[in-house]
Design a protein around this motif. Sequence first.
Motif, PDB file in Angstrom:
ATOM      1  N   THR A 171     -10.241 -54.717 -66.119  1.00 51.74           N
ATOM      2  CA  THR A 171     -10.701 -53.902 -67.236  1.00 51.74           C
ATOM      3  C   THR A 171      -9.595 -52.950 -67.679  1.00 51.74           C
ATOM      4  OG1 THR A 171     -12.527 -52.478 -68.005  1.00 51.74           O
ATOM      5  CG2 THR A 171     -11.668 -52.058 -65.798  1.00 51.74           C
ATOM      6  N   ILE A 172      -9.920 -52.143 -68.660  1.00 53.16           N
ATOM      7  CA  ILE A 172      -9.071 -51.064 -69.140  1.00 53.16           C
ATOM      8  C   ILE A 172      -9.982 -49.854 -69.323  1.00 53.16           C
ATOM      9  CG2 ILE A 172      -9.383 -51.821 -71.526  1.00 53.16           C
ATOM     10  CD1 ILE A 172      -6.710 -50.675 -72.250  1.00 53.16           C
ATOM     11  N   ALA A 173      -9.465 -48.668 -69.107  1.00 55.38           N
ATOM     12  CA  ALA A 173     -10.290 -47.468 -69.234  1.00 55.38           C
ATOM     13  C   ALA A 173     -10.666 -47.227 -70.689  1.00 55.38           C
ATOM     14  CB  ALA A 173      -9.549 -46.255 -68.674  1.00 55.38           C
ATOM     15  N   ALA A 174     -11.898 -46.826 -70.912  1.00 55.83           N
ATOM     16  CA  ALA A 174     -12.331 -46.497 -72.272  1.00 55.83           C
ATOM     17  C   ALA A 174     -11.471 -45.401 -72.876  1.00 55.83           C
ATOM     18  CB  ALA A 174     -13.802 -46.072 -72.252  1.00 55.83           C
ATOM     19  N   GLU A 175     -11.027 -44.473 -72.023  1.00 53.94           N
ATOM     20  CA  GLU A 175     -10.201 -43.373 -72.520  1.00 53.94           C
ATOM     21  C   GLU A 175      -8.875 -43.871 -73.075  1.00 53.94           C
ATOM     22  OE1 GLU A 175     -11.656 -43.538 -69.592  1.00 53.94           O
ATOM     23  OE2 GLU A 175     -13.197 -41.958 -69.719  1.00 53.94           O
ATOM     24  N   ALA A 176      -8.358 -44.960 -72.516  1.00 55.90           N
ATOM     25  CA  ALA A 176      -7.094 -45.500 -73.020  1.00 55.90           C
ATOM     26  C   ALA A 176      -7.253 -45.998 -74.447  1.00 55.90           C
ATOM     27  CB  ALA A 176      -6.615 -46.629 -72.110  1.00 55.90           C
ATOM     28  N   ARG A 212      -6.263 -44.500 -80.505  1.00 59.29           N
ATOM     29  CA  ARG A 212      -6.767 -44.541 -81.873  1.00 59.29           C
ATOM     30  C   ARG A 212      -5.898 -43.792 -82.885  1.00 59.29           C
ATOM     31  NH1 ARG A 212     -13.004 -43.357 -82.570  1.00 59.29           N
ATOM     32  NH2 ARG A 212     -12.415 -44.069 -84.672  1.00 59.29           N
ATOM     33  N   PRO A 213      -5.466 -42.560 -82.584  1.00 57.92           N
ATOM     34  CA  PRO A 213      -4.716 -41.817 -83.616  1.00 57.92           C
ATOM     35  C   PRO A 213      -3.435 -42.507 -84.063  1.00 57.92           C
ATOM     36  CG  PRO A 213      -5.493 -40.317 -81.894  1.00 57.92           C
ATOM     37  CD  PRO A 213      -5.715 -41.707 -81.396  1.00 57.92           C
ATOM     38  N   ALA A 214      -2.755 -43.194 -83.144  1.00 51.95           N
ATOM     39  CA  ALA A 214      -1.474 -43.817 -83.477  1.00 51.95           C
ATOM     40  C   ALA A 214      -1.610 -45.287 -83.856  1.00 51.95           C
ATOM     41  CB  ALA A 214      -0.507 -43.682 -82.297  1.00 51.95           C
ATOM     42  N   ALA A 215      -2.823 -45.823 -83.801  1.00 54.52           N
ATOM     43  CA  ALA A 215      -3.004 -47.246 -84.092  1.00 54.52           C
ATOM     44  C   ALA A 215      -2.673 -47.544 -85.553  1.00 54.52           C
ATOM     45  CB  ALA A 215      -4.432 -47.670 -83.787  1.00 54.52           C
ATOM     46  N   ILE A 256      -4.022 -49.578 -87.449  1.00 56.46           N
ATOM     47  CA  ILE A 256      -5.216 -50.039 -88.146  1.00 56.46           C
ATOM     48  C   ILE A 256      -6.369 -49.116 -87.749  1.00 56.46           C
ATOM     49  CG2 ILE A 256      -4.606 -52.454 -88.547  1.00 56.46           C
ATOM     50  CD1 ILE A 256      -6.584 -51.602 -85.454  1.00 56.46           C
ATOM     51  N   ASP A 257      -7.540 -49.313 -88.334  1.00 59.52           N
ATOM     52  CA  ASP A 257      -8.717 -48.545 -87.946  1.00 59.52           C
ATOM     53  C   ASP A 257      -9.277 -49.153 -86.665  1.00 59.52           C
ATOM     54  OD1 ASP A 257     -10.896 -46.926 -87.768  1.00 59.52           O
ATOM     55  OD2 ASP A 257     -11.902 -47.651 -89.566  1.00 59.52           O
ATOM     56  N   LEU A 258      -9.013 -48.507 -85.544  1.00 58.59           N
ATOM     57  CA  LEU A 258      -9.379 -49.001 -84.213  1.00 58.59           C
ATOM     58  C   LEU A 258     -10.634 -48.300 -83.732  1.00 58.59           C
ATOM     59  CD1 LEU A 258      -8.808 -50.478 -81.490  1.00 58.59           C
ATOM     60  CD2 LEU A 258      -7.343 -48.519 -80.910  1.00 58.59           C
ATOM     61  N   ILE A 259     -11.636 -49.091 -83.327  1.00 66.44           N
ATOM     62  CA  ILE A 259     -12.879 -48.558 -82.777  1.00 66.44           C
ATOM     63  C   ILE A 259     -13.157 -49.250 -81.454  1.00 66.44           C
ATOM     64  CG2 ILE A 259     -15.383 -48.440 -83.080  1.00 66.44           C
ATOM     65  CD1 ILE A 259     -15.013 -47.974 -85.990  1.00 66.44           C
ATOM     66  N   ARG A 260     -13.622 -48.488 -80.492  1.00 68.27           N
ATOM     67  CA  ARG A 260     -13.960 -49.033 -79.178  1.00 68.27           C
ATOM     68  C   ARG A 260     -15.404 -49.525 -79.177  1.00 68.27           C
ATOM     69  NH1 ARG A 260     -16.571 -46.351 -74.890  1.00 68.27           N
ATOM     70  NH2 ARG A 260     -16.385 -44.368 -75.985  1.00 68.27           N
ATOM     71  N   ALA A 261     -15.623 -50.752 -78.703  1.00 66.08           N
ATOM     72  CA  ALA A 261     -16.984 -51.247 -78.552  1.00 66.08           C
ATOM     73  C   ALA A 261     -17.742 -50.364 -77.577  1.00 66.08           C
ATOM     74  CB  ALA A 261     -16.969 -52.690 -78.054  1.00 66.08           C
ATOM     75  N   CYS A 262     -18.980 -50.044 -77.904  1.00 67.57           N
ATOM     76  CA  CYS A 262     -19.802 -49.228 -77.015  1.00 67.57           C
ATOM     77  C   CYS A 262     -21.272 -49.521 -77.274  1.00 67.57           C
ATOM     78  CB  CYS A 262     -19.499 -47.737 -77.183  1.00 67.57           C
ATOM     79  SG  CYS A 262     -19.537 -47.146 -78.876  1.00 67.57           S
ATOM     80  N   TYR A 263     -22.096 -49.219 -76.269  1.00 65.91           N
ATOM     81  CA  TYR A 263     -23.524 -49.426 -76.388  1.00 65.91           C
ATOM     82  C   TYR A 263     -24.139 -48.347 -77.279  1.00 65.91           C
ATOM     83  CZ  TYR A 263     -23.338 -52.650 -72.345  1.00 65.91           C
ATOM     84  OH  TYR A 263     -23.095 -53.685 -71.494  1.00 65.91           O
ATOM     85  N   ASN A 264     -25.412 -48.546 -77.624  1.00 64.77           N
ATOM     86  CA  ASN A 264     -26.170 -47.589 -78.418  1.00 64.77           C
ATOM     87  C   ASN A 264     -25.450 -47.180 -79.688  1.00 64.77           C
ATOM     88  OD1 ASN A 264     -26.948 -46.715 -75.271  1.00 64.77           O
ATOM     89  ND2 ASN A 264     -28.672 -46.943 -76.682  1.00 64.77           N
ATOM     90  N   THR A 265     -24.793 -48.145 -80.289  1.00 63.66           N
ATOM     91  CA  THR A 265     -24.067 -47.908 -81.535  1.00 63.66           C
ATOM     92  C   THR A 265     -24.224 -49.113 -82.452  1.00 63.66           C
ATOM     93  OG1 THR A 265     -22.431 -46.514 -80.421  1.00 63.66           O
ATOM     94  CG2 THR A 265     -21.822 -47.421 -82.570  1.00 63.66           C
ATOM     95  N   GLU A 266     -24.562 -48.843 -83.688  1.00 65.15           N
ATOM     96  CA  GLU A 266     -24.522 -49.863 -84.724  1.00 65.15           C
ATOM     97  C   GLU A 266     -23.189 -49.756 -85.424  1.00 65.15           C
ATOM     98  OE1 GLU A 266     -26.614 -51.062 -89.003  1.00 65.15           O
ATOM     99  OE2 GLU A 266     -27.446 -49.436 -87.773  1.00 65.15           O
TER     100      GLU A 266
END
Length: 284
Positions: free
Chosen positions: A253-258, A263-266, A268-278
């Motif tokens: 795996t990789i840490a969610a915090e990583a 994100r700020p330097a990506a 592109i528009d980078l979003i982390r997959a997560c539960y309880n989110t549409e």
Amino acid sequence: MVTLTQIPFDEPLGRKLARSAGPGLSFYWLGQAGFIIDANGKRIVIDPYLSDSLAVKYRNTAYSHSRMMQPPLDAEELGPVDLVLCTHHHTDHMDGETLHRLAARLPELRFVVPAASRELAAQRIGTGSNRLIEVDAGDRMPLAGFGLQVMRAAHETLERDENGYHRFLGYGLDFGALRLFHSGDTIPFEGQDDEILAFGPHLALLPVNGRSAALKAAGFAGNLTLAEATALCRRCSIPNMIAHHYGMFAFNTIAAEAIENARPAAPIDLIRACYNTEFRLDGS
């Protein structure tokens, strides 16, 4: 302009899915590479792993497959499903326990599977070949409210079976004004950019857990690193990316915090997959 937004919710995912999705394109993460896509009244499920079958398989081994996170719902709570897509034969992408339960509950449901894995898919799903839609890289076809374009994937190599069918696949889903790309499990390979550019996705669903020589030697193929995934999106002019395939098994795996820190330097528009989110993809 195409935008990707996150809409957190507090209720159980099954309860949210029980309501009509309405128009537009919404995504929900199932963990690992699994996603629900609600698009214009149709529900498509990709690579659902909603059981503990791998924890049983690898019990008392050096590589425990105990879940770091419980699944956000049971297979029965997926509600009406119009189509299931499996990118390849590994159990966290083609889970017999999950797929069999879906097939038994929904007798009209069909499953898109690699032609290279048709026999294994039929065995795991517990159904006849009439419910399988066998595909290979290069195929294009209309399906449940969208156009499907099948692409190659390299996990960690480009592999074919004895009939020349690719073992690992990625899927481009074309909803007309909006197009998304689910790479399956993959690393960079020659020709990958050209295939993706020709499809022109607005959103990429990409694995970011990376790979290592030690895991490969133990029989566990790897994936794109986070840096490779965002660079792929930049080269292919994909403006939005959801990073996934993390947080399931502690050894791979990789840490969610990583992901959040990147994100700020990506580019592109980078979003982390997560539960309880549409996740909403909208275009104008």
